[in-house]
Design a protein around this motif. Structure first.
Motif, PDB file in Angstrom:
ATOM      1  N   HIS A   1      41.374 -91.087 -19.012  1.00 43.33           N
ATOM      2  CA  HIS A   1      39.903 -92.052 -18.709  1.00 43.33           C
ATOM      3  C   HIS A   1      39.393 -92.671 -18.219  1.00 43.33           C
ATOM      4  N   ARG A   2      39.756 -93.760 -18.459  1.00 43.52           N
ATOM      5  CA  ARG A   2      39.602 -95.706 -18.150  1.00 43.52           C
ATOM      6  C   ARG A   2      40.961 -96.249 -17.164  1.00 43.52           C
ATOM      7  N   VAL A   3      41.440 -95.201 -16.701  1.00 45.65           N
ATOM      8  CA  VAL A   3      42.802 -95.431 -16.254  1.00 45.65           C
ATOM      9  C   VAL A   3      43.232 -95.524 -14.546  1.00 45.65           C
ATOM     10  N   ILE A   4      43.119 -96.300 -13.640  1.00 46.79           N
ATOM     11  CA  ILE A   4      42.974 -95.503 -12.599  1.00 46.79           C
ATOM     12  C   ILE A   4      44.557 -96.031 -11.783  1.00 46.79           C
ATOM     13  N   ASP A   5      45.350 -94.761 -11.252  1.00 43.43           N
ATOM     14  CA  ASP A   5      46.739 -95.704 -10.496  1.00 43.43           C
ATOM     15  C   ASP A   5      46.742 -95.695  -8.886  1.00 43.43           C
ATOM     16  N   PRO A   6      47.271 -97.437  -8.709  1.00 42.79           N
ATOM     17  CA  PRO A   6      46.138 -97.667  -7.024  1.00 42.79           C
ATOM     18  C   PRO A   6      46.988 -97.159  -5.883  1.00 42.79           C
ATOM     19  N   VAL A   7      48.318 -95.530  -6.468  1.00 41.09           N
ATOM     20  CA  VAL A   7      49.166 -95.536  -5.348  1.00 41.09           C
ATOM     21  C   VAL A   7      48.287 -94.872  -5.156  1.00 41.09           C
ATOM     22  N   ASP A   8      47.067 -94.145  -6.246  1.00 38.25           N
ATOM     23  CA  ASP A   8      46.960 -92.827  -6.064  1.00 38.25           C
ATOM     24  C   ASP A   8      45.013 -93.486  -4.592  1.00 38.25           C
ATOM     25  N   LEU A   9      44.650 -94.511  -5.030  1.00 44.45           N
ATOM     26  CA  LEU A   9      43.376 -95.048  -4.183  1.00 44.45           C
ATOM     27  C   LEU A   9      44.406 -95.829  -2.352  1.00 44.45           C
ATOM     28  N   GLU A  10      45.393 -95.875  -2.308  1.00 44.25           N
ATOM     29  CA  GLU A  10      46.594 -96.571  -1.097  1.00 44.25           C
ATOM     30  C   GLU A  10      46.428 -94.707  -0.685  1.00 44.25           C
ATOM     31  N   THR A  11      46.872 -93.487  -0.757  1.00 48.32           N
ATOM     32  CA  THR A  11      46.618 -92.556  -0.761  1.00 48.32           C
ATOM     33  C   THR A  11      45.736 -91.616  -0.124  1.00 48.32           C
TER      34      THR A  11
ATOM     35  N   VAL B   1      35.992 -93.471  -7.286  1.00 46.67           N
ATOM     36  CA  VAL B   1      37.296 -92.537  -7.049  1.00 46.67           C
ATOM     37  C   VAL B   1      37.939 -92.300  -8.427  1.00 46.67           C
ATOM     38  N   GLY B   2      37.502 -92.834  -9.749  1.00 48.05           N
ATOM     39  CA  GLY B   2      37.220 -92.296 -11.177  1.00 48.05           C
ATOM     40  C   GLY B   2      36.847 -91.405 -11.770  1.00 48.05           C
ATOM     41  N   THR B   3      37.428 -91.810 -13.189  1.00 47.42           N
ATOM     42  CA  THR B   3      36.723 -90.103 -13.343  1.00 47.42           C
ATOM     43  C   THR B   3      35.159 -90.207 -14.071  1.00 47.42           C
TER      44      THR B   3
ATOM     45  N   GLN C   1      32.478 -93.255 -15.163  1.00 51.48           N
ATOM     46  CA  GLN C   1      31.228 -93.304 -14.814  1.00 51.48           C
ATOM     47  C   GLN C   1      30.322 -93.189 -15.549  1.00 51.48           C
ATOM     48  N   GLN C   2      30.677 -92.231 -16.403  1.00 51.73           N
ATOM     49  CA  GLN C   2      28.823 -92.164 -17.319  1.00 51.73           C
ATOM     50  C   GLN C   2      29.189 -93.213 -18.262  1.00 51.73           C
TER      51      GLN C   2
END
Length: 391
Positions: free
Chosen positions: A202-212, A90-92, A96-97
């Motif tokens: 593009h290699r940063v994920i917000d854990p709040v977005d994972l939760e929601t 669920v990242g960019t 993933q590429q």
């Protein structure tokens, strides 16, 4: 049919036989990494368009149980490394590429503890820190690390500053000999250090977005039921699952050890009423823990497949059950080890390894029960949850 599980079952004897070598190395042997890769366990939660299997979470956890009950450190690494593709999916797509484009069998380590500090710059962040407990890190080519965003003076000012930063092996250092431990020695959970590495946005994920669920929406994967599963329940579930596998391994080793054991008085211990009572109670408690854990995952999976929102009450209850199941299972291991005799503590006896590993796994932050119980109770009574609570 879980074909990955079938391949794992074919590895059972090998996993048992290489356990001592893994302990001596302080990490999994290269051959073990190769054989685990060939089973496909680390690709079970990986998206199909990047060579993954998109297996159900129930199948994934059953596979981790099968590995860990034969060799605890292998199960731990397979679970922890194997759950990372669930987040990376669920990242960019650009990220993933970079990770899987050339090799879908690329392994990614962690940990998530926000020990790093990230200063914003054009296009991303300058990131530094040191993290302990990076399981399987010698065998991985990338890492996911927790950190906090700071201002230009290095001070944390955002109300929700935590992010997950994904970096290639060339950007971090693994600290040799930083995994000197009593249990789970074969996991090679060494420290990693980063000094002023640039991490593009593009290699940063917000854990709040994972939760929601926002991360899955942004990645275009919200239509895939697997990626509607709650991230924090899945990751903590991996730790619980790997620990439960250790209890199952300890029980199997105890039964094998006791089958022909004779006491000092010349009695078959397999007929001793006290040992039989301990065995019966422990076997039931360990099985109950497995059933409770997997049935909760099946419950979540059903909701995800039907695209039903998974509310805080459900997630709090399932986390409560996970930590309780682990405590119940490890307590059961203690009871049978107390009846296993002195020979069980010899280094060539798998009972002592499973016992040490189980207590080390129990110490993981995700298995610490009291904060989870408190969150469950606060939510039950309608109180606000502590800041930073992740379910």
């Amino acid at each position: 049919m879980n074909t990955v599980l079938e391949r794992v079952e074919e590895l059972a004897v090998y996993l048992e036989d290489q356990a001592e070598e893994a302990d001596d190395l302080g990490r999994l042997p290269d051959e073990t990494r190769k054989r685990l890769e060939e089973t496909g366990v680390v690709r079970m939660l990986q998206p199909k368009d990047f060579g993954g299997l998109e297996s159900s979470p129930v199948e994934f956890f059953e596979t981790v149980l099968a590995i860990g009950s034969r060799h605890g450190s292998s199960g731990w690494v397979a679970g922890v490394v194997g759950v990372h593709p669930f987040e990376l999916a669920v990242g960019t797509r650009q990220m993933q590429q970079e990770i899987w484009g050339d090799d879908p069998d690329t392994w990614v380590a962690s940990p998530y503890a926000p020990f790093g500090r990230a200063r914003p710059v054009d296009g991303g962040f300058v990131f530094s820190g040191r993290w302990p407990f990076s399981s399987g890190t010698d065998l991985c080519d990338w890492v996911v690390l927790g950190g906090m965003v700071t201002d230009q003076q290095g001070q944390v000012t955002e109300p929700s500053p935590v992010r997950h930063f994904i970096l290639p092996r060339s950007d971090y250092e693994i600290v040799p000999d930083s995994w000197q431990v009593v249990g789970l020695r074969g996991t090679g959970s060494k420290d990693v250090i980063i000094k002023d590495a640039f991490v593009p946005a593009h290699r940063v994920i917000d854990p709040v977005d994972l939760e929601t669920g926002a991360a899955a929406e942004q990645a275009g994967r919200a239509d895939v039921p697997l990626y509607r599963m709650p991230f924090h329940t899945m990751f903590s579930g991996t730790i619980a699952c790997a620990t439960l596998a250790l209890a199952e391994g300890a029980l199997a080793a105890f039964i094998s050890h006791s089958r022909s054991r004779v006491s000092r008085a010349g009695h078959q211990v397999s007929q001793d009423p006290h040992q039989l009572a301990a065995l019966g109670g422990a076997a039931s408690d360990i099985q109950a823990s497995r059933v409770q854990f997997l049935s909760d995952i099946e419950r979540l999976w059903d909701l995800a497949q039907r695209n039903v929102p998974i509310d805080v009450a459900v997630r709090a209850e399932i986390r409560r059950n996970q930590v309780r199941a682990v405590r119940r299972a490890v307590d059961a291991v203690d009871r049978i080890v107390a009846h296993a005799g002195g020979h069980a503590m010899r280094l060539d006896n798998p009972i002592q390894r499973f016992w040490r590993d189980a207590h080390t796994g129990l110490a993981h932050a995700s298995n610490v029960a009291d904060p989870v119980y408190a969150v469950y109770g606060l939510n039950l009574y309608g109180h606000d949850l502590p800041p930073g609570t992740r379910l």
